[in-house]
Design an enzyme around this catalytic site. Structure first.
Site, PDB file in Angstrom:
ATOM      1  N   HIS A  32     -10.510  -5.656  -3.223  1.00 28.25           N
ATOM      2  CA  HIS A  32      -9.152  -5.836  -2.720  1.00 28.25           C
ATOM      3  C   HIS A  32      -9.180  -6.111  -1.233  1.00 28.25           C
ATOM      4  CE1 HIS A  32      -9.959  -1.494  -2.320  1.00 28.25           C
ATOM      5  NE2 HIS A  32      -9.065  -1.467  -1.326  1.00 28.25           N
TER       6      HIS A  32
ATOM      7  N   ASP B 263       0.857  -1.191   0.000  1.00 28.85           N
ATOM      8  CA  ASP B 263       0.000   0.000   0.000  1.00 28.85           C
ATOM      9  C   ASP B 263       0.893   1.240   0.000  1.00 28.85           C
ATOM     10  OD1 ASP B 263      -1.762   2.180   1.062  1.00 28.85           O
ATOM     11  OD2 ASP B 263      -3.202   0.545   1.216  1.00 28.85           O
ATOM     12  N   ILE B 264       0.542   2.248  -0.794  1.00 26.21           N
ATOM     13  CA  ILE B 264       1.356   3.469  -0.853  1.00 26.21           C
ATOM     14  C   ILE B 264       1.127   4.377   0.352  1.00 26.21           C
ATOM     15  CG2 ILE B 264       1.595   3.436  -3.361  1.00 26.21           C
ATOM     16  CD1 ILE B 264      -0.506   5.736  -3.415  1.00 26.21           C
TER      17      ILE B 264
ATOM     18  N   ASN C 177     -12.944  -3.377   2.656  1.00 24.63           N
ATOM     19  CA  ASN C 177     -13.844  -2.235   2.793  1.00 24.63           C
ATOM     20  C   ASN C 177     -14.833  -2.279   1.635  1.00 24.63           C
ATOM     21  OD1 ASN C 177     -12.371  -1.240   5.003  1.00 24.63           O
ATOM     22  ND2 ASN C 177     -10.950  -0.185   3.658  1.00 24.63           N
TER      23      ASN C 177
ATOM     24  N   HIS D   6      -6.906  -5.856   2.294  1.00 25.84           N
ATOM     25  CA  HIS D   6      -5.772  -5.250   2.977  1.00 25.84           C
ATOM     26  C   HIS D   6      -5.224  -6.302   3.934  1.00 25.84           C
ATOM     27  CE1 HIS D   6      -6.849  -0.947   2.069  1.00 25.84           C
ATOM     28  NE2 HIS D   6      -8.024  -1.513   1.891  1.00 25.84           N
TER      29      HIS D   6
ATOM     30  N   GLY E 234     -14.858   3.304   3.922  1.00 25.67           N
ATOM     31  CA  GLY E 234     -13.476   3.663   3.631  1.00 25.67           C
ATOM     32  C   GLY E 234     -12.947   3.158   2.302  1.00 25.67           C
ATOM     33  N   GLN E 235     -13.790   2.545   1.474  1.00 22.25           N
ATOM     34  CA  GLN E 235     -13.312   2.090   0.170  1.00 22.25           C
ATOM     35  C   GLN E 235     -13.098   3.308  -0.722  1.00 22.25           C
ATOM     36  OE1 GLN E 235     -15.903  -0.638  -1.966  1.00 22.25           O
ATOM     37  NE2 GLN E 235     -14.281  -1.185  -3.404  1.00 22.25           N
TER      38      GLN E 235
END
Length: 117
Positions: free
Chosen positions: A103, A35-36, A90, A105, A96-97
């Protein structure tokens, strides 16, 4: 069309190699990358290479790929040497998506509180 890459989808572009990512695992149907904007010392996203808006849509349309996504999340946790970790999906902007491509996390490397919100 559901399942087809979307021109305006960030994760479809990452899966196609059009946008670089720090890839940690890849299978024929999934891609895992860091994750960035990590929310934990280890924070890896695991995505299906097919486009579905969220995890529920993916599971309904392609349950085998949804199962592989979960398997890969576990593989990522193992390779990252996480003894305890959290897998989060999410669904919807209220949860929070921010990228509307299914995907997971995979987060670990610190204590996780409950409830999370």
């Amino acid at each position: 069309m559901v399942g087809e890459p979307q021109d305006d989808c960030l994760f479809c572009k990452i899966a196609a190699g059009q946008i670089p990512a720090d890839v940690v695992r890849e299978t024929e149907t999934t891609l895992a990358f860091r994750d960035i904007s990590p929310q934990a010392p280890t924070h890896v996203l695991v995505i299906p290479k097919v486009h579905h808006r969220d995890a529920a849509s993916l599971a309904a349309a392609e349950p085998a790929i949804a199962a592989e996504l979960l398997r890969e999340a576990g593989q990522v946790a193992g390779e990252e040497k996480l003894e305890s970790y959290r897998i989060v999906f999410n669904t919807g902007s209220g949860a929070g998506q921010t990228v509307f491509h299914a995907h997971a996390h995979v987060m670990g490397g610190r204590g996780m509180q409950w409830p999370p919100g």
